[in-house]
Design an enzyme around this catalytic site. Structure first.
Site, PDB file in Angstrom:
ATOM      1  N   ASP A  86       0.851  -1.180   0.000  1.00  0.00           N
ATOM      2  CA  ASP A  86       0.000   0.000   0.000  1.00  0.00           C
ATOM      3  C   ASP A  86       0.892   1.236   0.000  1.00  0.00           C
ATOM      4  O   ASP A  86       2.094   1.155   0.295  1.00  0.00           O
ATOM      5  CB  ASP A  86      -0.898  -0.023   1.239  1.00  0.00           C
ATOM      6  N   ASP A 101      -0.192   5.331   0.713  1.00  0.00           N
ATOM      7  CA  ASP A 101      -0.409   6.382   1.707  1.00  0.00           C
ATOM      8  C   ASP A 101      -0.650   5.768   3.085  1.00  0.00           C
ATOM      9  O   ASP A 101      -1.542   4.935   3.261  1.00  0.00           O
ATOM     10  CB  ASP A 101      -1.605   7.249   1.300  1.00  0.00           C
TER      11      ASP A 101
END
Length: 337
Positions: free
Chosen positions: A14, A16
């Protein structure tokens, strides 16, 4: 020692909250990933930017990120649309030009108007989405268009805090139509499946900061996951996580990728124990055994150790420490929530 990264041929990362927060990389993330043996794949629910733009941003922050290693929900949404409607069908775009480009690359035509009624509607995040855009989507969906959402994230991080995500805009169309979209992004399967296909991994590990997207997405396709507590999900969220959102590994930072698997694996140990008193879970430390080992247990060690027991209990509401070490750990947990 076999490092966690060495046990997995690909990391599905992932962005952010995991690799960066706002304009800055998460402390130590660049150096950790530079030392990982796994191939790196950047998997994002954000449909507002092209994969090339995402990769460029990652490279600007210091990460090694070729364009082809970025997998976005806009790509997954376009592939999903291509499976649902015939080639050359018209798709109403609610989102950025980057989303439109992916849909066109999938052999579909794009429009911004619900007249004439398009064959499908796709929604992805854009900070400029307005009432008129939501209205066009509503008209098309009510007229029978196939409806796909790039993701259903109700919130997203901004420099000012959590703001409304694509899911909030999707919810507006759902409220106006009574319909439910097919979702391409995490935690649904399409984006995760695309990531697995493109990486060619036989032993992947999902790495993320959100239980409801990253970890749930890993569980959807049956692969292990590492939750890092550097972003959205908190200790409190993990303690009371529903089964579909429970990770395999947990750590305070990505540095655990360079440590032995035991440093992050969620599993009971003899250093911490729990029992139940009504709706209260009582945590106790095995301080004598810890002292004999010469290794001081951390709050993260304690959390990993008791999660299997807590997850097996129904109807509990809080955790209390019964000795000084346990009370200090609980105080640290709630200070992070």
């Amino acid at each position: 020692m076999t490092r966690l990264t060495d046990r997995h041929d690909a990391l599905l990362l992932d962005l952010d909250g995991t690799l960066y927060r706002g304009p800055d990389p998460v402390e130590g993330a660049v150096d950790v990933l530079r030392d990982c043996s796994s191939s790196l794949w950047y998997v994002t629910n954000n449909a507002s930017r092209t994969p090339a733009a995402v990769a460029e941003h990652l490279r600007d922050l210091g990460f090694h990120a070729p364009d082809e290693t970025v997998v976005t929900s806009s790509q997954a949404a376009a592939r999903l649309l291509a499976d649902l409607v015939p080639a050359g069908s018209t798709v109403l775009i609610v989102g950025t030009d980057a989303l439109a480009a992916e849909v066109e690359a999938a052999g579909l035509r794009t429009t911004r108007s619900a007249e004439p009624t398009p064959d499908a509607v796709v929604q992805g995040h854009s900070p400029t989405t307005a009432w008129a855009d939501i209205a066009e989507a509503t008209y098309a969906v009510r007229a029978g268009a196939v409806w796909v959402a790039a993701n259903a994230d109700t919130s997203l991080p901004t420099p000012r805090g959590l703001g409304p995500g694509n899911g909030a805009m999707v919810a507006a169309v759902a409220a106006a139509t009574g319909a439910t979209p097919r979702v391409a992004g995490k935690p649904e399967a399409p984006l995760m499946t695309d990531s697995l296909t493109r990486s060619g991994a036989s032993s992947p590990l999902v790495v993320g900061d959100r239980l409801d997207t990253d970890i749930a997405g890993a569980n959807t396709v049956g692969i292990p996951s590492l939750l890092v507590l550097t972003g959205v999900s908190t200790v409190d969220d993990v303690l009371w996580a529903e089964p579909a959102q429970r990770p395999t590994h947990l750590a305070s930072s990505l540095a655990v990728l360079l440590e032995d698997e035991s440093a992050s694996l969620i599993a009971a140990t003899d250093r911490w124990s729990v029992d139940r008193d009504g709706t209260v879970v009582r945590l106790a430390s095995g301080s004598d055994r810890a002292a004999e080992s010469g290794v001081e247990p951390t709050w993260a060690d304690a959390l990993r150790s008791i999660l299997p027991a807590v997850w097996a209990m129904d109807g509990v509401e809080t955790i209390e420490g019964v000795d000084d070490a346990a009370r200090a750990v609980v105080e640290e947990w709630y200070g992070r929530s």
